[in-house]
Design a protein around this motif. Structure first.
Motif, PDB file in Angstrom:
ATOM      1  N   THR A 173      -8.132  24.343  21.020  1.00  0.00           N
ATOM      2  CA  THR A 173      -9.268  25.094  20.466  1.00  0.00           C
ATOM      3  C   THR A 173      -9.748  26.171  21.433  1.00  0.00           C
ATOM      4  O   THR A 173     -10.014  27.310  21.041  1.00  0.00           O
ATOM      5  CB  THR A 173     -10.418  24.130  20.134  1.00  0.00           C
ATOM      6  N   GLY A 174      -9.848  25.818  22.708  1.00  0.00           N
ATOM      7  CA  GLY A 174     -10.279  26.801  23.706  1.00  0.00           C
ATOM      8  C   GLY A 174      -9.332  27.982  23.790  1.00  0.00           C
ATOM      9  O   GLY A 174      -9.761  29.138  23.849  1.00  0.00           O
ATOM     10  N   VAL A 175      -8.027  27.700  23.781  1.00  0.00           N
ATOM     11  CA  VAL A 175      -7.030  28.773  23.842  1.00  0.00           C
ATOM     12  C   VAL A 175      -7.087  29.635  22.581  1.00  0.00           C
ATOM     13  O   VAL A 175      -7.001  30.873  22.652  1.00  0.00           O
ATOM     14  CB  VAL A 175      -5.617  28.179  24.017  1.00  0.00           C
ATOM     15  N   THR A 176      -7.221  28.998  21.421  1.00  0.00           N
ATOM     16  CA  THR A 176      -7.265  29.740  20.156  1.00  0.00           C
ATOM     17  C   THR A 176      -8.424  30.719  20.124  1.00  0.00           C
ATOM     18  O   THR A 176      -8.252  31.906  19.795  1.00  0.00           O
ATOM     19  CB  THR A 176      -7.387  28.769  18.965  1.00  0.00           C
ATOM     20  N   MET A 177      -9.609  30.248  20.467  1.00  0.00           N
ATOM     21  CA  MET A 177     -10.799  31.087  20.411  1.00  0.00           C
ATOM     22  C   MET A 177     -10.715  32.242  21.407  1.00  0.00           C
ATOM     23  O   MET A 177     -11.047  33.386  21.078  1.00  0.00           O
ATOM     24  CB  MET A 177     -12.040  30.234  20.674  1.00  0.00           C
ATOM     25  N   LYS A 178     -10.278  31.938  22.616  1.00  0.00           N
ATOM     26  CA  LYS A 178     -10.175  32.981  23.647  1.00  0.00           C
ATOM     27  C   LYS A 178      -9.122  34.016  23.257  1.00  0.00           C
ATOM     28  O   LYS A 178      -9.350  35.231  23.380  1.00  0.00           O
ATOM     29  CB  LYS A 178      -9.826  32.359  24.996  1.00  0.00           C
ATOM     30  N   ARG A 179      -7.983  33.540  22.796  1.00  0.00           N
ATOM     31  CA  ARG A 179      -6.899  34.453  22.445  1.00  0.00           C
ATOM     32  C   ARG A 179      -7.281  35.328  21.255  1.00  0.00           C
ATOM     33  O   ARG A 179      -6.954  36.529  21.218  1.00  0.00           O
ATOM     34  CB  ARG A 179      -5.644  33.649  22.110  1.00  0.00           C
ATOM     35  N   LEU A 180      -7.970  34.764  20.267  1.00  0.00           N
ATOM     36  CA  LEU A 180      -8.370  35.531  19.094  1.00  0.00           C
ATOM     37  C   LEU A 180      -9.319  36.654  19.484  1.00  0.00           C
ATOM     38  O   LEU A 180      -9.129  37.813  19.077  1.00  0.00           O
ATOM     39  CB  LEU A 180      -9.036  34.613  18.069  1.00  0.00           C
ATOM     40  N   ARG A 181     -10.293  36.345  20.273  1.00  0.00           N
ATOM     41  CA  ARG A 181     -11.246  37.369  20.709  1.00  0.00           C
ATOM     42  C   ARG A 181     -10.561  38.449  21.542  1.00  0.00           C
ATOM     43  O   ARG A 181     -10.789  39.643  21.353  1.00  0.00           O
ATOM     44  CB  ARG A 181     -12.369  36.700  21.489  1.00  0.00           C
TER      45      ARG A 181
ATOM     46  N   LYS B 161     -15.822  31.729  26.650  1.00  0.00           N
ATOM     47  CA  LYS B 161     -17.236  31.997  26.897  1.00  0.00           C
ATOM     48  C   LYS B 161     -17.740  33.283  26.256  1.00  0.00           C
ATOM     49  O   LYS B 161     -18.949  33.453  26.078  1.00  0.00           O
ATOM     50  CB  LYS B 161     -17.501  32.041  28.402  1.00  0.00           C
ATOM     51  N   HIS B 162     -16.845  34.202  25.901  1.00  0.00           N
ATOM     52  CA  HIS B 162     -17.282  35.455  25.288  1.00  0.00           C
ATOM     53  C   HIS B 162     -17.403  35.353  23.768  1.00  0.00           C
ATOM     54  O   HIS B 162     -17.820  36.318  23.122  1.00  0.00           O
ATOM     55  CB  HIS B 162     -16.318  36.581  25.651  1.00  0.00           C
TER      56      HIS B 162
END
Length: 264
Positions: A143-151, A91-92
């Motif tokens: 995809t959700g894990v990738t985006m959250k972890r990258l941020r 979400k961020h």
């Protein structure tokens, strides 16, 4: 009006209703242990019953249609729901829902196109919709894990990234290690599952075929295809999500968007 289908559905629900006994057991244990999960269990079971019943009738309708447009409609609906769910996890990340949706669409569409092109699956609702559902669901999680972890990784190492940018590195060069780490973490469960499939548990597709009367050899052939397509779709979707997330992390002057990394 022919109500035979409704009678058949009611007869088929006898065993699912009987299986509620194990839920009652779980509720009793929750009560005895004072976990307070009884209400949540009731809600979860009711919701799953309602959702699956509706989906069953919808799929029955689609399977009886001759037009291929219903396949596309069902597929886009699944991608939309998956994109929203993955975006909620990350979400961020600015425009996270759109990034997740586009990434999932790209990964699953490319994988599905190759499978159809190679004649692995015929382009019919009975094959494409269940297969697409498995791919979309898996791509959603990755995809959700990738985006959250990258941020989160960039936030943790923000000083390191800013130093690299100050020394002339591009956003891609400055965050290469964070991108690699997020992809490895997100894809590891999929790869671990492929390594242990059949040794620890029998996957859903394989189990369903065996219980439906197919031979174990036929079941493993389909399961191998399923594992291959899950790895392909998940990898494409996760990599695509990193490329689409980058622009929202940096300004045009190659500076970090500080506001993206302030909130938690």
């Amino acid at each position: 009006m022919d109500w035979e289908w409704l009678k058949e559905f009611a007869r088929g629900m006898i065993k699912p209703v009987a299986a509620l006994a194990v839920v009652l057991m779980a509720m009793l244990l929750s009560y005895l242990q004072r976990l307070g999960l009884e209400g949540e269990m009731i809600y979860s079971i009711f919701r799953s019953f309602l959702q699956l019943s509706i989906i069953g009738f919808v799929l029955q309708f689609i399977f009886n249609q001759s037009s291929s447009i219903w396949i596309v409609v069902a597929y886009l609906f699944m991608v939309s729901v998956a994109g929203y769910t993955a975006g909620q996890r990350a979400k961020h990340v600015p425009r996270g829902k759109y990034v997740a949706g586009a990434s999932i669409l790209a990964g699953t569409a490319v994988t599905m196109f190759l499978l159809i092109l190679l004649n692995v699956f015929p382009f019919t609702p009975r094959y494409i919709i269940p297969v697409a559902g498995m791919m979309v669901g898996n791509a959603m999680t990755v995809t959700g894990v990738t985006m959250k972890r990258l941020r989160d990784d960039i936030k943790i190492q923000i000083t390191l990234v800013e130093t690299a940018l100050a020394l002339g590195a591009t956003p891609r060069q400055a965050t290469m290690q964070q991108v690699k780490r997020s992809l490895v973490i997100a894809l590891s469960p999929v790869l671990d599952n492929a390594k242990t499939v059949g040794l620890i548990s029998l996957p859903g597709a394989m189990t369903g075929l065996i219980m439906g009367g197919a031979s174990p050899l036929e079941a493993i052939q389909l399961q191998i295809v399923v594992m291959n397509m899950l790895i392909g779709a998940s990898t494409v979707s996760s990599i695509m999500s990193t490329y689409m997330s980058w622009p929202s992390f940096f300004t045009k002057a190659y500076q970090l968007q500080t506001k993206v990394f302030i909130s938690d």
